[in-house]
Design a protein around this motif. Sequence first.
Motif, mmCIF file in Angstrom:
data_model
loop_
_atom_site.group_PDB
_atom_site.id
_atom_site.type_symbol
_atom_site.label_atom_id
_atom_site.label_comp_id
_atom_site.label_asym_id
_atom_site.label_seq_id
_atom_site.Cartn_x
_atom_site.Cartn_y
_atom_site.Cartn_z
ATOM 1 N N ALA A 61 5.074 5.864 -8.088
ATOM 2 C CA ALA A 61 4.304 5.340 -7.061
ATOM 3 C C ALA A 61 2.591 5.862 -7.600
ATOM 4 O O ALA A 61 1.859 4.796 -7.222
ATOM 5 N N ARG A 62 2.584 6.866 -8.038
ATOM 6 C CA ARG A 62 1.292 7.001 -8.525
ATOM 7 C C ARG A 62 0.421 5.749 -9.525
ATOM 8 O O ARG A 62 -0.220 5.590 -9.575
ATOM 9 N N ASP A 63 1.497 5.587 -10.534
ATOM 10 C CA ASP A 63 1.171 4.585 -11.318
ATOM 11 C C ASP A 63 0.893 3.101 -10.822
ATOM 12 O O ASP A 63 0.023 2.537 -11.192
ATOM 13 N N ARG A 64 1.705 2.841 -9.868
ATOM 14 C CA ARG A 64 1.707 1.517 -8.853
ATOM 15 C C ARG A 64 0.338 1.631 -8.355
ATOM 16 O O ARG A 64 -0.228 0.453 -8.496
ATOM 17 N N HIS A 65 0.210 2.769 -7.746
ATOM 18 C CA HIS A 65 -1.010 2.478 -6.986
ATOM 19 C C HIS A 65 -2.370 2.254 -8.335
ATOM 20 O O HIS A 65 -3.235 1.564 -7.969
ATOM 21 N N ARG A 66 -2.325 3.123 -9.200
ATOM 22 C CA ARG A 66 -3.331 2.878 -10.059
ATOM 23 C C ARG A 66 -3.641 1.481 -10.666
ATOM 24 O O ARG A 66 -4.534 0.894 -10.640
ATOM 25 N N ALA A 67 -2.267 0.976 -10.763
ATOM 26 C CA ALA A 67 -2.585 -0.834 -11.268
ATOM 27 C C ALA A 67 -2.853 -1.616 -9.947
ATOM 28 O O ALA A 67 -3.541 -2.359 -10.175
ATOM 29 N N ALA A 68 -2.265 -1.092 -8.831
ATOM 30 C CA ALA A 68 -2.855 -2.091 -7.789
ATOM 31 C C ALA A 68 -4.151 -2.164 -7.605
ATOM 32 O O ALA A 68 -4.784 -2.975 -7.173
ATOM 33 N N ARG A 69 -4.826 -0.716 -7.453
ATOM 34 C CA ARG A 69 -6.229 -0.584 -7.266
ATOM 35 C C ARG A 69 -7.078 -1.513 -8.402
ATOM 36 O O ARG A 69 -8.350 -1.968 -8.217
ATOM 37 N N GLU A 120 0.985 23.729 8.196
ATOM 38 C CA GLU A 120 1.706 23.823 7.174
ATOM 39 C C GLU A 120 2.649 22.694 6.433
ATOM 40 O O GLU A 120 2.580 22.626 5.385
ATOM 41 N N LEU A 121 3.111 22.318 7.302
ATOM 42 C CA LEU A 121 4.174 21.082 6.949
ATOM 43 C C LEU A 121 3.317 19.912 6.384
ATOM 44 O O LEU A 121 3.681 19.180 5.531
ATOM 45 N N ALA A 122 2.287 19.579 7.355
ATOM 46 C CA ALA A 122 1.477 18.339 7.024
ATOM 47 C C ALA A 122 0.759 18.791 5.636
ATOM 48 O O ALA A 122 0.561 17.719 5.047
ATOM 49 N N ALA A 123 0.574 19.852 5.299
ATOM 50 C CA ALA A 123 -0.152 20.224 3.904
ATOM 51 C C ALA A 123 0.609 19.825 3.068
ATOM 52 O O ALA A 123 0.134 19.264 1.918
ATOM 53 N N VAL A 124 2.200 19.980 2.891
ATOM 54 C CA VAL A 124 2.970 19.310 1.759
ATOM 55 C C VAL A 124 2.928 17.915 1.763
ATOM 56 O O VAL A 124 2.908 17.268 0.658
ATOM 57 N N ALA A 125 2.919 17.263 2.909
ATOM 58 C CA ALA A 125 2.914 15.748 2.857
ATOM 59 C C ALA A 125 1.823 15.138 2.390
ATOM 60 O O ALA A 125 1.476 14.502 1.573
ATOM 61 N N ALA A 126 0.516 16.058 2.754
ATOM 62 C CA ALA A 126 -0.836 15.537 2.299
ATOM 63 C C ALA A 126 -0.832 15.714 0.801
ATOM 64 O O ALA A 126 -1.649 14.848 0.093
ATOM 65 N N SER A 127 -0.379 16.583 0.125
ATOM 66 C CA SER A 127 -0.467 17.041 -1.379
ATOM 67 C C SER A 127 0.305 15.973 -2.087
ATOM 68 O O SER A 127 -0.297 15.280 -2.997
ATOM 69 N N ARG A 128 1.442 15.480 -1.562
ATOM 70 C CA ARG A 128 2.181 14.335 -2.006
ATOM 71 C C ARG A 128 1.651 13.099 -1.734
ATOM 72 O O ARG A 128 1.316 12.390 -2.888
ATOM 73 N N ALA A 129 0.801 12.646 -0.873
ATOM 74 C CA ALA A 129 0.005 11.513 -0.624
ATOM 75 C C ALA A 129 -1.121 11.587 -1.594
ATOM 76 O O ALA A 129 -1.505 10.478 -1.926
ATOM 77 N N ALA A 130 -1.822 12.797 -1.593
ATOM 78 C CA ALA A 130 -2.951 12.735 -2.503
ATOM 79 C C ALA A 130 -2.536 12.380 -3.827
ATOM 80 O O ALA A 130 -3.361 11.869 -4.660
ATOM 81 N N TYR A 131 -1.562 12.811 -4.504
ATOM 82 C CA TYR A 131 -1.053 12.657 -5.704
ATOM 83 C C TYR A 131 -0.875 11.361 -6.067
ATOM 84 O O TYR A 131 -1.177 10.658 -6.956
ATOM 85 N N VAL A 132 -0.161 10.507 -5.104
ATOM 86 C CA VAL A 132 0.224 9.060 -5.068
ATOM 87 C C VAL A 132 -1.310 8.604 -5.206
ATOM 88 O O VAL A 132 -1.647 7.374 -5.872
#
Length: 443
Positions: free
Chosen positions: A412-420, A172-184
């Motif tokens: 962070a999300r915008d940065r990843h889009r640009a980096a990719r 249940e705690l990993a799920a919250v972190a996973a949501s955040r990472a997926a959004y990035v």
Amino acid sequence: MNPADLGLPVDVPSTALFTDHYELTMLQAALANGTAERRSVFEVFTRRLPEGRRYGVVAGTGRVLDAVENFRFDGAVLEFLRERAIVDMRTLDWLASYRFSGDIWGYPEGEVYFPGSPVLRVEGSFAECVLLETVILSILNHDSAIAAAASRMASAAGDRPLIEMGARRTHELAAVAASRAAYVGGFTSTSDLAAGFRYGIPTVGTSAHAFTLVHDSERDAFTAQVASLGSGTTLLVDTYDVAEAVRTAVEVAGTDLGAVRIDSGDLLLVAHRVRQQLDELGATRTRIVVTSDLDEYAIASLAAAPVDAYGVGTQLVTGSGHPTCSMVYKLVARAASADPKAPLVPVAKKSSGGKTSVGGRKWAARRRDAEGVAEAEVVGTGPVPAALAGSQLLVQLVKAGEVVAREPLEAARDRHRAARAGLPLSATQLSRGEAVIPTETPS
């Protein structure tokens, strides 16, 4: 900061015990022999990318900063350590006043990385740096693995939105972190309300098969849902017969029905049939959402299908076959003595078996071609070449113990889009291959 902001239960006051036993026994021995205060440099890196991956994604940096701030040995924690005799009284006294007072540099969250990239650099005394090893690695290894999987899925999806819905497939705690990472990594929303509450990620959701099954008929279920949520809702149409469900859905909600969701079957074939049926019924603007154990390969296979959005669960929160990035936290330099002015001496593990590392405090830069496309990750220990001075990747995150680089998750999300977008086109290929650019070390 409230522990709940870290994704922790509210009765956990600190992150200090998110560590391994031997971190504290190393500390005790170092305090006893005088090496604890030696100025040290630790770096986080990976020797290789997971098999078949062309690039990695840095995620979890914001959570690392929170964890460092909350790394405190309060009374309950100290009593636990005393009762178990894990460390001696001298060490307990030292831990009681522990506050990280050093510097942390790293790749900003959302940036891509490659083998040997110094993703994070932690500088301070040996004692205060060594304690952070486990918590830093646990966050970066998990979150970066999820973000890398999310990035591949986002590339495969193109402009179609992705919904993270893996909360029920992990802790249940990993799920919250996973949501955040997926959004990035490029997902647009989550089904997990805790992630929405803590990180501001948009949340979505309507109903499951149980809602249909609890009603006397599918029509009753659709009528109840539309009455409650409006005609713009998403109706799940594969509980019984899909064609009949689509017909009923449009009859109940009208041609303004927001979307239908397909959760089983041959998704490519069913999506085409459902699109044709919706159009024939006049519901030309009704979207089609598909779920059902998707990964990047399944998403890519649906590129030609009339699908408007994807919902991904199990494969995302398990890193799509690679649940860790194999990042390590290694001492790469330490002072020649405990004297604060003593020079740093490079150190490195030299054992066989593919676990060697390179000593020295490192810088990193990304060399680009004339069109701005990345062509090499350059990692060095000496002076930064003038041509790369403006392309350095590490930024300061913590200065003298104070966090100096907090930023919104959207950044962070915008940065990843640009980096990719700045990588060679082959970075988005799903076929197996090596890192899309080489890591070079200047001589």
